[in-house]
Design a protein around this motif. Structure first.
Motif, PDB file in Angstrom:
ATOM      1  N   GLY A  17      12.037  -4.075  -3.686  1.00 51.64           N
ATOM      2  CA  GLY A  17      10.894  -4.642  -2.977  1.00 51.64           C
ATOM      3  C   GLY A  17      10.992  -4.380  -1.483  1.00 51.64           C
ATOM      4  O   GLY A  17       9.981  -4.131  -0.815  1.00 51.64           O
ATOM      5  N   GLY A  18      12.202  -4.414  -0.955  1.00 50.32           N
ATOM      6  CA  GLY A  18      12.417  -4.075   0.459  1.00 50.32           C
ATOM      7  C   GLY A  18      12.063  -2.629   0.749  1.00 50.32           C
ATOM      8  O   GLY A  18      11.510  -2.320   1.808  1.00 50.32           O
ATOM      9  N   THR A  34      -0.624   6.406  -4.890  1.00 44.91           N
ATOM     10  CA  THR A  34      -0.148   7.068  -3.676  1.00 44.91           C
ATOM     11  C   THR A  34       1.051   6.322  -3.110  1.00 44.91           C
ATOM     12  O   THR A  34       2.026   6.932  -2.681  1.00 44.91           O
ATOM     13  CB  THR A  34      -1.275   7.150  -2.628  1.00 44.91           C
ATOM     14  N   THR A  35       0.983   4.995  -3.134  1.00 49.25           N
ATOM     15  CA  THR A  35       2.114   4.190  -2.666  1.00 49.25           C
ATOM     16  C   THR A  35       3.335   4.421  -3.545  1.00 49.25           C
ATOM     17  O   THR A  35       4.455   4.564  -3.038  1.00 49.25           O
ATOM     18  CB  THR A  35       1.743   2.696  -2.652  1.00 49.25           C
ATOM     19  N   CYS A  36       3.128   4.516  -4.850  1.00 49.29           N
ATOM     20  CA  CYS A  36       4.236   4.765  -5.768  1.00 49.29           C
ATOM     21  C   CYS A  36       4.892   6.106  -5.488  1.00 49.29           C
ATOM     22  O   CYS A  36       6.117   6.208  -5.448  1.00 49.29           O
ATOM     23  CB  CYS A  36       3.752   4.692  -7.209  1.00 49.29           C
ATOM     24  N   SER A  37       4.110   7.142  -5.256  1.00 47.95           N
ATOM     25  CA  SER A  37       4.721   8.450  -4.979  1.00 47.95           C
ATOM     26  C   SER A  37       5.405   8.451  -3.615  1.00 47.95           C
ATOM     27  O   SER A  37       6.436   9.098  -3.446  1.00 47.95           O
ATOM     28  CB  SER A  37       3.721   9.588  -5.110  1.00 47.95           C
ATOM     29  N   SER A  38       4.891   7.705  -2.642  1.00 46.91           N
ATOM     30  CA  SER A  38       5.567   7.592  -1.346  1.00 46.91           C
ATOM     31  C   SER A  38       6.897   6.868  -1.487  1.00 46.91           C
ATOM     32  O   SER A  38       7.889   7.238  -0.855  1.00 46.91           O
ATOM     33  CB  SER A  38       4.688   6.847  -0.345  1.00 46.91           C
ATOM     34  N   ASN A  40       8.715   6.825  -4.192  1.00 48.65           N
ATOM     35  CA  ASN A  40       9.625   7.730  -4.904  1.00 48.65           C
ATOM     36  C   ASN A  40      10.178   8.822  -4.007  1.00 48.65           C
ATOM     37  O   ASN A  40      11.239   9.375  -4.300  1.00 48.65           O
ATOM     38  CB  ASN A  40       8.941   8.332  -6.127  1.00 48.65           C
ATOM     39  N   GLU A  41       9.505   9.160  -2.922  1.00 49.75           N
ATOM     40  CA  GLU A  41      10.074  10.088  -1.942  1.00 49.75           C
ATOM     41  C   GLU A  41      11.242   9.442  -1.215  1.00 49.75           C
ATOM     42  O   GLU A  41      12.206  10.108  -0.859  1.00 49.75           O
ATOM     43  CB  GLU A  41       9.013  10.505  -0.924  1.00 49.75           C
ATOM     44  N   GLU A  42      11.152   8.133  -1.008  1.00 51.77           N
ATOM     45  CA  GLU A  42      12.206   7.366  -0.331  1.00 51.77           C
ATOM     46  C   GLU A  42      13.381   7.104  -1.272  1.00 51.77           C
ATOM     47  O   GLU A  42      14.529   7.281  -0.918  1.00 51.77           O
ATOM     48  CB  GLU A  42      11.621   6.052   0.166  1.00 51.77           C
ATOM     49  N   LEU A  49       9.436  -0.648 -12.644  1.00 45.82           N
ATOM     50  CA  LEU A  49      10.147  -1.357 -11.582  1.00 45.82           C
ATOM     51  C   LEU A  49       9.270  -1.450 -10.336  1.00 45.82           C
ATOM     52  O   LEU A  49       9.221  -2.482  -9.671  1.00 45.82           O
ATOM     53  CB  LEU A  49      11.476  -0.670 -11.254  1.00 45.82           C
ATOM     54  N   PHE A  50       8.550  -0.381 -10.024  1.00 44.67           N
ATOM     55  CA  PHE A  50       7.621  -0.392  -8.887  1.00 44.67           C
ATOM     56  C   PHE A  50       6.575  -1.496  -9.074  1.00 44.67           C
ATOM     57  O   PHE A  50       6.296  -2.262  -8.150  1.00 44.67           O
ATOM     58  CB  PHE A  50       6.953   0.976  -8.737  1.00 44.67           C
ATOM     59  N   LEU A  51       6.010  -1.615 -10.272  1.00 43.66           N
ATOM     60  CA  LEU A  51       5.012  -2.650 -10.536  1.00 43.66           C
ATOM     61  C   LEU A  51       5.610  -4.052 -10.447  1.00 43.66           C
ATOM     62  O   LEU A  51       4.960  -4.977  -9.952  1.00 43.66           O
ATOM     63  CB  LEU A  51       4.363  -2.446 -11.897  1.00 43.66           C
ATOM     64  N   LEU A  52       6.847  -4.217 -10.905  1.00 46.32           N
ATOM     65  CA  LEU A  52       7.519  -5.516 -10.749  1.00 46.32           C
ATOM     66  C   LEU A  52       7.670  -5.872  -9.271  1.00 46.32           C
ATOM     67  O   LEU A  52       7.461  -7.024  -8.879  1.00 46.32           O
ATOM     68  CB  LEU A  52       8.897  -5.496 -11.412  1.00 46.32           C
ATOM     69  N   CYS A  53       8.015  -4.884  -8.459  1.00 45.94           N
ATOM     70  CA  CYS A  53       8.148  -5.112  -7.015  1.00 45.94           C
ATOM     71  C   CYS A  53       6.806  -5.481  -6.401  1.00 45.94           C
ATOM     72  O   CYS A  53       6.728  -6.405  -5.584  1.00 45.94           O
ATOM     73  CB  CYS A  53       8.712  -3.872  -6.326  1.00 45.94           C
TER      74      CYS A  53
END
Length: 77
Positions: A17-18, A34-38, A40-42, A49-53
């Protein structure tokens, strides 16, 4: 699940989440994918897990969804 005892802290919703917040601070508001792919670049993370965050940050009041875009809820103080 936020701070589990038997897995690495890097696999927790708290840590990831951080990372989502860090990406939103850097790149501003975008749609979900778009946020998810950004993110995943990080750091590579599964979509679930992204949706849980995203859910956790929304419940905390740290982010909001406006017109299909994820936005930070910044304090005015």
């Amino acid at each position: 699940m936020l701070l589990p005892e038997h897995i690495k802290p890097e696999d927790s919703v708290y840590y990831n989440g951080g990372i989502v917040l860090k990406v939103l601070l850097k790149k501003g508001c975008h749609d979900l994918f778009t946020t998810c792919s950004s993110v995943n670049e990080e750091r590579k993370m599964s979509f679930s897990l992204f949706l849980l965050c995203i859910d956790w940050l929304f419940l905390l009041g740290a982010i909001s969804m406006n017109h299909q875009k994820i936005e930070l809820c910044l304090s005015k103080d």
